[in-house]
Design a protein around this motif. Structure first.
Motif, short mmCIF file in Angstrom:
data_model
loop_
_atom_site.label_atom_id
_atom_site.label_comp_id
_atom_site.label_asym_id
_atom_site.label_seq_id
_atom_site.Cartn_x
_atom_site.Cartn_y
_atom_site.Cartn_z
N LEU A 151 26.87 121.31 21.38
CA LEU A 151 27.78 120.89 20.32
C LEU A 151 28.05 122.07 19.40
O LEU A 151 27.14 122.82 19.05
CB LEU A 151 27.15 119.75 19.50
CG LEU A 151 27.92 119.29 18.25
CD1 LEU A 151 29.21 118.57 18.64
CD2 LEU A 151 27.04 118.38 17.38
N TRP A 152 29.32 122.25 19.02
CA TRP A 152 29.69 123.29 18.06
C TRP A 152 29.87 122.66 16.69
O TRP A 152 30.47 121.58 16.56
CB TRP A 152 30.98 123.99 18.49
CG TRP A 152 30.78 124.94 19.64
CD1 TRP A 152 30.86 124.65 20.96
CD2 TRP A 152 30.43 126.32 19.55
NE1 TRP A 152 30.58 125.77 21.72
CE2 TRP A 152 30.32 126.82 20.87
CE3 TRP A 152 30.20 127.20 18.49
CZ2 TRP A 152 30.00 128.13 21.16
CZ3 TRP A 152 29.89 128.53 18.76
CH2 TRP A 152 29.79 128.98 20.09
N ILE A 153 29.36 123.33 15.67
CA ILE A 153 29.48 122.86 14.28
C ILE A 153 30.17 123.96 13.48
O ILE A 153 29.71 125.11 13.44
CB ILE A 153 28.09 122.57 13.68
CG1 ILE A 153 27.38 121.48 14.49
CG2 ILE A 153 28.21 122.16 12.20
CD1 ILE A 153 25.92 121.29 14.11
N ASP A 183 20.66 127.10 7.95
CA ASP A 183 19.32 126.47 7.83
C ASP A 183 18.99 125.49 8.95
O ASP A 183 18.25 124.52 8.73
CB ASP A 183 19.17 125.78 6.47
CG ASP A 183 18.77 126.76 5.38
OD1 ASP A 183 18.47 127.92 5.72
OD2 ASP A 183 18.79 126.38 4.19
N PHE A 184 19.55 125.68 10.12
CA PHE A 184 19.14 124.92 11.30
C PHE A 184 19.17 125.86 12.50
O PHE A 184 19.88 126.88 12.49
CB PHE A 184 20.05 123.70 11.54
CG PHE A 184 21.52 124.02 11.67
CD1 PHE A 184 22.06 124.47 12.88
CD2 PHE A 184 22.37 123.87 10.58
CE1 PHE A 184 23.41 124.75 13.00
CE2 PHE A 184 23.73 124.15 10.70
CZ PHE A 184 24.25 124.60 11.91
N ALA A 185 18.39 125.53 13.51
CA ALA A 185 18.32 126.38 14.70
C ALA A 185 19.59 126.22 15.53
O ALA A 185 20.11 125.11 15.67
CB ALA A 185 17.10 126.01 15.53
N TYR A 186 20.09 127.32 16.07
CA TYR A 186 21.29 127.27 16.90
C TYR A 186 21.19 128.34 18.00
O TYR A 186 20.41 129.30 17.89
CB TYR A 186 22.55 127.48 16.06
CG TYR A 186 22.59 128.76 15.26
CD1 TYR A 186 23.13 129.93 15.78
CD2 TYR A 186 22.07 128.80 13.96
CE1 TYR A 186 23.17 131.10 15.04
CE2 TYR A 186 22.09 129.96 13.21
CZ TYR A 186 22.65 131.11 13.76
OH TYR A 186 22.67 132.27 13.02
N LYS A 187 21.99 128.16 19.03
CA LYS A 187 21.95 129.08 20.16
C LYS A 187 22.76 130.34 19.89
O LYS A 187 22.32 131.46 20.15
CB LYS A 187 22.47 128.37 21.42
CG LYS A 187 22.43 129.23 22.68
CD LYS A 187 22.93 128.46 23.90
CE LYS A 187 22.89 129.33 25.16
NZ LYS A 187 23.41 128.58 26.34
N GLU A 215 26.77 127.00 17.81
CA GLU A 215 26.51 126.16 18.98
C GLU A 215 25.06 125.71 18.96
O GLU A 215 24.14 126.54 18.91
CB GLU A 215 26.79 126.92 20.28
CG GLU A 215 26.60 126.02 21.51
CD GLU A 215 26.72 126.77 22.82
OE1 GLU A 215 27.05 126.13 23.83
OE2 GLU A 215 26.48 127.99 22.83
N VAL A 216 24.86 124.40 18.96
CA VAL A 216 23.51 123.84 19.07
C VAL A 216 23.39 123.17 20.43
O VAL A 216 24.34 122.57 20.92
CB VAL A 216 23.22 122.84 17.93
CG1 VAL A 216 23.10 123.57 16.61
CG2 VAL A 216 24.28 121.77 17.82
N THR A 217 22.23 123.29 21.04
CA THR A 217 22.04 122.77 22.39
C THR A 217 20.79 121.91 22.47
O THR A 217 19.83 122.08 21.72
CB THR A 217 21.92 123.92 23.41
OG1 THR A 217 20.80 124.75 23.06
CG2 THR A 217 23.18 124.77 23.42
N ASP A 218 20.83 120.96 23.41
CA ASP A 218 19.66 120.12 23.74
C ASP A 218 19.03 119.51 22.47
O ASP A 218 19.71 118.86 21.71
CB ASP A 218 18.64 120.94 24.54
CG ASP A 218 19.27 121.51 25.82
OD1 ASP A 218 20.03 120.78 26.47
OD2 ASP A 218 19.03 122.69 26.13
N SER A 219 17.74 119.78 22.22
CA SER A 219 17.06 119.16 21.07
C SER A 219 17.61 119.66 19.73
O SER A 219 17.44 119.00 18.70
CB SER A 219 15.56 119.44 21.14
OG SER A 219 15.29 120.84 21.06
N GLN A 220 18.26 120.82 19.74
CA GLN A 220 18.85 121.34 18.51
C GLN A 220 19.94 120.42 17.96
O GLN A 220 20.18 120.38 16.76
CB GLN A 220 19.44 122.73 18.74
CG GLN A 220 18.44 123.81 19.04
CD GLN A 220 19.10 125.14 19.38
OE1 GLN A 220 20.32 125.20 19.62
NE2 GLN A 220 18.33 126.21 19.37
#
Length: 208
Positions: free
Chosen positions: A13-15, A26-30, A78-83
């Protein structure tokens, strides 16, 4: 959008961020990409009574206003899987519960021409939000920003960091609204700090 709204088979997912998210996700991303979305203009029209202001003196933060001729630059993550679930849970509290924003899906166009448009989630505060402040002149917005601070710092920091991001990552873009407000805030402090000089008193005049 909440974690349960994401299809189970969705692994990416892209934010898109256009305010504080450009320098403080402040969140983990790829990975992240600089780029823009069309059909919206960025405006300091939303109130903030938690992060950059309080109930008595709400700060001014940015939201998006529909404008078919405009585009807004920012950063997409871009966040992936559990992110995905972790980032949405965090952003739901930061942007929706405490910020009053809602979510929409938009086409994000990366600055890197090698990549085509990407569908991205964006947070927008609309005029039916109780802390929405609406339009005001650059000087009025600057005067409000100059005196407000909240749980994460002064409203001026928010403004300056956003302007710095644009100059560093999008130097070819002239964001008139953003830079005009920045100039108005700096002018306020130049006036305050400007020394008072009595030009009627000769330099060699001695007291007594």
């Amino acid at each position: 959008m909440k974690p349960q709204d994401i299809p189970k088979e969705k692994s990416s997912l892209w934010i898109f961020g256009y305010g504080s998210l450009v320098w403080k996700p402040d969140f983990a991303y790829k990975k992240s990409k600089v780029g823009y979305i069309k059909g919206y203009k960025r405006r300091f029209w939303h109130g903030d009574d938690f992060y950059r202001g309080d109930k008595e003196h709400p700060g001014r933060v940015v939201t998006l206003v529909e404008d078919q001729e405009a585009c807004t630059w920012g950063m997409a993550y871009e966040v992936t899987d559990s992110q995905i679930e972790e980032s949405l849970q965090y952003l739901n509290m930061r942007e929706v519960v405490l910020g009053g924003y809602i979510t929409q899906m938009v086409d994000f166009i990366p600055k890197d021409k090698c990549q085509g448009p990407l569908l991205a989630l964006v947070y927008i505060a609309t005029s039916n939000n109780p802390i929405y402040l609406g339009p005001a002149s650059d000087k009025e917005i600057a005067a409000q920003i100059a005196i407000c601070s909240g749980n994460t710092g002064h409203n001026i920091e928010y403004l300056i960091r956003l302007a710095d991001f644009m100059r560093l990552y999008c130097p070819e873009v002239e964001d008139e609204h953003l830079f005009s407000i920045e100039a108005a805030v700096l002018n306020i402090f130049n006036v305050i700090l400007k020394p008072s000089v009595d030009h009627n008193v000769p330099k060699d005049k001695k007291s007594g």
